[in-house]
Design a protein around this motif. Structure first.
Motif, PDB file in Angstrom:
ATOM      1  N   TYR A  20      22.510  42.540  30.209  1.00  0.00           N
ATOM      2  CA  TYR A  20      21.991  41.411  29.438  1.00  0.00           C
ATOM      3  C   TYR A  20      21.973  40.204  30.375  1.00  0.00           C
ATOM      4  CZ  TYR A  20      23.063  44.381  25.427  1.00  0.00           C
ATOM      5  OH  TYR A  20      23.115  45.421  24.548  1.00  0.00           O
ATOM      6  N   THR A  21      21.056  39.298  30.134  1.00  0.00           N
ATOM      7  CA  THR A  21      20.941  38.142  31.026  1.00  0.00           C
ATOM      8  C   THR A  21      22.236  37.348  31.076  1.00  0.00           C
ATOM      9  OG1 THR A  21      18.579  37.997  30.493  1.00  0.00           O
ATOM     10  CG2 THR A  21      19.588  36.091  31.569  1.00  0.00           C
ATOM     11  N   TRP A  22      22.850  37.092  29.908  1.00  0.00           N
ATOM     12  CA  TRP A  22      24.072  36.285  29.868  1.00  0.00           C
ATOM     13  C   TRP A  22      25.231  36.981  30.584  1.00  0.00           C
ATOM     14  CZ3 TRP A  22      28.540  38.145  27.785  1.00  0.00           C
ATOM     15  CH2 TRP A  22      28.442  39.249  26.913  1.00  0.00           C
ATOM     16  N   SER A  23      25.354  38.310  30.393  1.00  0.00           N
ATOM     17  CA  SER A  23      26.455  39.028  31.047  1.00  0.00           C
ATOM     18  C   SER A  23      26.218  39.148  32.549  1.00  0.00           C
ATOM     19  CB  SER A  23      26.621  40.415  30.429  1.00  0.00           C
ATOM     20  OG  SER A  23      25.456  41.214  30.622  1.00  0.00           O
ATOM     21  N   PHE A  24      24.950  39.233  32.938  1.00  0.00           N
ATOM     22  CA  PHE A  24      24.588  39.341  34.350  1.00  0.00           C
ATOM     23  C   PHE A  24      25.050  38.108  35.120  1.00  0.00           C
ATOM     24  CE2 PHE A  24      20.900  39.063  37.518  1.00  0.00           C
ATOM     25  CZ  PHE A  24      21.496  39.929  38.412  1.00  0.00           C
ATOM     26  N   TYR A  25      24.705  36.934  34.616  1.00  0.00           N
ATOM     27  CA  TYR A  25      25.061  35.715  35.336  1.00  0.00           C
ATOM     28  C   TYR A  25      26.525  35.326  35.143  1.00  0.00           C
ATOM     29  CZ  TYR A  25      20.138  35.085  36.454  1.00  0.00           C
ATOM     30  OH  TYR A  25      18.874  35.264  36.962  1.00  0.00           O
ATOM     31  N   THR A  26      27.109  35.655  33.987  1.00  0.00           N
ATOM     32  CA  THR A  26      28.544  35.409  33.801  1.00  0.00           C
ATOM     33  C   THR A  26      29.362  36.253  34.771  1.00  0.00           C
ATOM     34  OG1 THR A  26      28.220  34.907  31.449  1.00  0.00           O
ATOM     35  CG2 THR A  26      30.449  35.468  32.150  1.00  0.00           C
ATOM     36  N   ALA A  27      28.992  37.528  34.885  1.00  0.00           N
ATOM     37  CA  ALA A  27      29.689  38.408  35.826  1.00  0.00           C
ATOM     38  C   ALA A  27      29.532  37.926  37.262  1.00  0.00           C
ATOM     39  CB  ALA A  27      29.159  39.836  35.691  1.00  0.00           C
ATOM     40  N   SER A  28      28.385  37.327  37.577  1.00  0.00           N
ATOM     41  CA  SER A  28      28.163  36.806  38.926  1.00  0.00           C
ATOM     42  C   SER A  28      29.163  35.689  39.250  1.00  0.00           C
ATOM     43  CB  SER A  28      26.733  36.276  39.052  1.00  0.00           C
ATOM     44  OG  SER A  28      25.784  37.286  38.801  1.00  0.00           O
ATOM     45  N   VAL A  29      29.417  34.816  38.272  1.00  0.00           N
ATOM     46  CA  VAL A  29      30.378  33.728  38.476  1.00  0.00           C
ATOM     47  C   VAL A  29      31.781  34.283  38.700  1.00  0.00           C
ATOM     48  CG1 VAL A  29      31.488  31.739  37.395  1.00  0.00           C
ATOM     49  CG2 VAL A  29      29.014  32.052  37.168  1.00  0.00           C
ATOM     50  N   VAL A  30      32.190  35.235  37.856  1.00  0.00           N
ATOM     51  CA  VAL A  30      33.544  35.785  37.939  1.00  0.00           C
ATOM     52  C   VAL A  30      33.742  36.548  39.247  1.00  0.00           C
ATOM     53  CG1 VAL A  30      35.227  37.281  36.816  1.00  0.00           C
ATOM     54  CG2 VAL A  30      33.683  35.902  35.422  1.00  0.00           C
ATOM     55  N   VAL A  31      32.728  37.290  39.669  1.00  0.00           N
ATOM     56  CA  VAL A  31      32.827  38.018  40.937  1.00  0.00           C
ATOM     57  C   VAL A  31      32.955  37.048  42.113  1.00  0.00           C
ATOM     58  CG1 VAL A  31      31.516  39.445  42.566  1.00  0.00           C
ATOM     59  CG2 VAL A  31      31.715  40.141  40.193  1.00  0.00           C
ATOM     60  N   GLY A  32      32.281  35.900  42.038  1.00  0.00           N
ATOM     61  CA  GLY A  32      32.417  34.914  43.106  1.00  0.00           C
ATOM     62  C   GLY A  32      33.856  34.453  43.275  1.00  0.00           C
ATOM     63  N   ILE A  33      34.548  34.228  42.163  1.00  0.00           N
ATOM     64  CA  ILE A  33      35.965  33.843  42.223  1.00  0.00           C
ATOM     65  C   ILE A  33      36.795  34.982  42.800  1.00  0.00           C
ATOM     66  CG2 ILE A  33      37.964  33.161  40.850  1.00  0.00           C
ATOM     67  CD1 ILE A  33      35.980  31.958  38.818  1.00  0.00           C
ATOM     68  N   ALA A  34      36.545  36.209  42.302  1.00  0.00           N
ATOM     69  CA  ALA A  34      37.306  37.365  42.778  1.00  0.00           C
ATOM     70  C   ALA A  34      37.074  37.632  44.266  1.00  0.00           C
ATOM     71  CB  ALA A  34      36.923  38.602  41.966  1.00  0.00           C
ATOM     72  N   ALA A  35      35.853  37.391  44.732  1.00  0.00           N
ATOM     73  CA  ALA A  35      35.535  37.645  46.143  1.00  0.00           C
ATOM     74  C   ALA A  35      36.351  36.753  47.062  1.00  0.00           C
ATOM     75  CB  ALA A  35      34.049  37.433  46.388  1.00  0.00           C
ATOM     76  N   ALA A  36      36.508  35.484  46.690  1.00  0.00           N
ATOM     77  CA  ALA A  36      37.293  34.567  47.513  1.00  0.00           C
ATOM     78  C   ALA A  36      38.738  35.038  47.623  1.00  0.00           C
ATOM     79  CB  ALA A  36      37.238  33.160  46.930  1.00  0.00           C
ATOM     80  N   ILE A  37      39.301  35.467  46.503  1.00  0.00           N
ATOM     81  CA  ILE A  37      40.686  35.952  46.499  1.00  0.00           C
ATOM     82  C   ILE A  37      40.797  37.246  47.297  1.00  0.00           C
ATOM     83  CG2 ILE A  37      42.547  36.786  45.011  1.00  0.00           C
ATOM     84  CD1 ILE A  37      41.392  34.936  42.817  1.00  0.00           C
ATOM     85  N   LEU A  38      39.832  38.148  47.108  1.00  0.00           N
ATOM     86  CA  LEU A  38      39.855  39.437  47.798  1.00  0.00           C
ATOM     87  C   LEU A  38      39.847  39.269  49.310  1.00  0.00           C
ATOM     88  CD1 LEU A  38      39.470  42.614  47.513  1.00  0.00           C
ATOM     89  CD2 LEU A  38      37.045  42.146  47.885  1.00  0.00           C
ATOM     90  N   TRP A  39      38.932  38.452  49.829  1.00  0.00           N
ATOM     91  CA  TRP A  39      38.782  38.349  51.277  1.00  0.00           C
ATOM     92  C   TRP A  39      39.876  37.494  51.911  1.00  0.00           C
ATOM     93  CZ3 TRP A  39      36.153  41.503  54.152  1.00  0.00           C
ATOM     94  CH2 TRP A  39      35.110  42.225  53.579  1.00  0.00           C
ATOM     95  N   THR A  40      40.424  36.537  51.173  1.00  0.00           N
ATOM     96  CA  THR A  40      41.569  35.795  51.689  1.00  0.00           C
ATOM     97  C   THR A  40      42.776  36.725  51.811  1.00  0.00           C
ATOM     98  OG1 THR A  40      40.793  33.720  50.711  1.00  0.00           O
ATOM     99  CG2 THR A  40      43.116  33.845  51.289  1.00  0.00           C
ATOM    100  N   ALA A  41      42.996  37.563  50.794  1.00  0.00           N
ATOM    101  CA  ALA A  41      44.097  38.528  50.844  1.00  0.00           C
ATOM    102  C   ALA A  41      43.883  39.544  51.962  1.00  0.00           C
ATOM    103  CB  ALA A  41      44.210  39.239  49.500  1.00  0.00           C
ATOM    104  N   GLN A  42      42.638  39.967  52.150  1.00  0.00           N
ATOM    105  CA  GLN A  42      42.343  40.913  53.232  1.00  0.00           C
ATOM    106  C   GLN A  42      42.665  40.316  54.593  1.00  0.00           C
ATOM    107  OE1 GLN A  42      39.458  40.381  55.441  1.00  0.00           O
ATOM    108  NE2 GLN A  42      40.103  42.132  56.678  1.00  0.00           N
ATOM    109  N   GLY A  43      42.245  39.076  54.816  1.00  0.00           N
ATOM    110  CA  GLY A  43      42.535  38.429  56.097  1.00  0.00           C
ATOM    111  C   GLY A  43      44.022  38.267  56.325  1.00  0.00           C
TER     112      GLY A  43
END
Length: 445
Positions: free
Chosen positions: A97-120
């Motif tokens: 759904y359009t709303w879930s598509f863009y909402t998930a995009s926002v949440v993944v952006g937050i998770a990506a920052a945490i993921l790659w900082t932890a990886q480093g």
């Protein structure tokens, strides 16, 4: 198992965890624009490029808080919960759904920052000055196997398909969701390094998650002295200036180039499945580069600069061949594709050669960036990698945004200019490292 063996095993597990996660996520990113064009629903109005722009835009901003999160709950749990979010984003394509598509995009952006900082952080605390280059290469090579496996699946699943049906889409994304979840749970196998194997007490403290210390660790990680102290005159060259080319390249090979190949009607009925084959060749280039310049340490005595220069030359050759071989409107062509022709007769072989060169050049640059950031900021690895990812992700967000509008030749021109300037910045950064560490035992790769 000795301390060195334990840390090496941690790096391998880290690499395999990311390999499973990004087998799913990078494959998703590679095909999502093509999949979206094939949706049969008139209620969905979304763009894969816009989604990725949102992800990387939020990613860049979230790097401000990522070190605090990693400090509070530890890198292991940070990566696990971030992996669950990635899996949720992929699962969203099963019934989008359009709303879930863009909402998930926002949440993944937050998770990506945490993921790659932890990886480093985990990469750094499991490495020494002598092994940071090797470990960066091992991790990078394992990570890029994700391009090989995920895109091989797409190639065989979509072979001969002109249109991607709802059933095709659902089968692919259910499989990718399961694969991503496997990678998330692998992070629980990572062990805490022995005290003698860690580089400093400051790095070791980031693994502690006791409630009595969490608040003070988080405050310290978020403070200016910790988060931005690394961005001084010399270190700015290391963490900021060389990062934009890797962000633009990430955008191009992970989303734009596959879409271009899928839009070329001159490639015949297999154009859609060639998206997967292109991803495989990108992965082969990434794996070869990671192995050559990381695990094998062939360039130890020459420093990082020759590897980065090789990456620049490789990219320039790839960009020139793409300019000649792919139609200029391919990135923004409709589902039925483009009938325009570039400057030569379109060739599948040339397109796949360019895919390989894109992967090889990207690995040249990124393995050296990981190595130099980890070497320079051993005691402040989480903030340093957050700053590095901040700049890389904001350029990726900008690139995904303009990919909705710019023709291919303008996108290539931007990457050529930024790549050249970024390489010059890296040469300066390496000179800063050599000058500042001249009296130490300095092992460059």
């Amino acid at each position: 198992m000795g301390p060195e063996g334990k840390t090496l095993l941690n790096i391998i597990i880290l690499g395999f965890g990311f390999m499973f996660m990004f087998t799913a996520f990078q494959t998703c990113g590679n095909i999502e624009q093509t999949v979206i064009k094939s949706f049969n629903s008139t209620e969905f109005h979304g763009s894969g490029y816009t989604s990725m722009a949102i992800i990387y835009g939020v990613f860049s901003a979230s790097n401000l808080i990522a070190p605090s999160v990693v400090a509070v709950i530890g890198p292991q749990l940070s990566m696990f919960f971030s992996g669950l979010v990635y899996s949720g984003y992929i699962a969203m394509f099963i019934h989008p759904y359009t709303w879930s598509f863009y909402t998930a995009s926002v949440v993944v952006g937050i998770a990506a920052a945490i993921l790659w900082t932890a990886q480093g952080n985990l990469l750094t605390i499991n490495s020494t000055d002598a092994t940071i280059g090797r470990n960066s290469g091992i991790f990078w090579a394992l990570l890029q196997f994700s391009l090989f496996f995920g895109n091989m699946y797409i190639y065989f699943a979509w072979h001969g398909h002109v249109h991607i049906s709802d059933e095709d889409r659902q089968t692919v994304f259910i499989s990718l969701t399961v694969i991503s979840l496997v990678g998330s749970f692998l992070f629980f196998l990572i062990q805490k390094p022995d005290p003698e194997a860690t580089p400093s007490e400051a790095s070791e403290s980031l693994l502690q998650t006791e409630s009595t210390e969490s608040a003070s660790i988080a405050l310290d990680a978020f403070s200016e002295s910790d988060m931005f102290e690394c961005v001084t005159i010399g270190s700015m060259c290391v963490t900021l200036a060389p990062s934009p080319p890797s962000g633009l390249e990430l955008t191009f090979y992970s989303g734009v180039y596959g879409t271009c190949i899928g839009a070329m009607t001159q490639f015949g009925e297999d154009a859609k499945s060639l998206i997967g084959l292109s991803g495989i060749f990108i992965g082969l280039g990434e794996i070869l580069g990671g192995g050559m310049f990381g695990m094998l340490n062939k360039c130890n005595r020459f420093g990082r600069n020759p590897v980065v220069l090789l990456g620049l030359i490789t990219h320039f050759v790839a960009f020139y061949l793409i300019f000649l071989n792919i139609a200029s409107d391919a990135p923004i062509a409709p589902e039925e594709g483009t009938h325009l022709q570039a400057y030569i007769t379109p060739s599948v072989e040339v397109a796949l050669l360019c895919s390989f060169l894109l992967g090889l050049g990207d690995s040249c640059f990124n393995t050296q960036l990981l190595s130099i950031v980890g070497f320079m900021f051993r005691e402040d690895s989480a903030p340093a990698f957050a700053v590095f990812k901040f700049v890389q992700s904001i350029t990726a967000a900008l690139a995904f945004f303009y990919s909705n509008y710019l023709l291919l030749h303008w996108q290539l021109l931007i990457m050529v200019v930024v790549g050249f300037l970024g390489t010059l910045s890296f040469l300066v950064a390496e000179w800063v490292v050599v000058s500042s560490r001249r009296d130490t035992d300095y092992d460059s790769i």
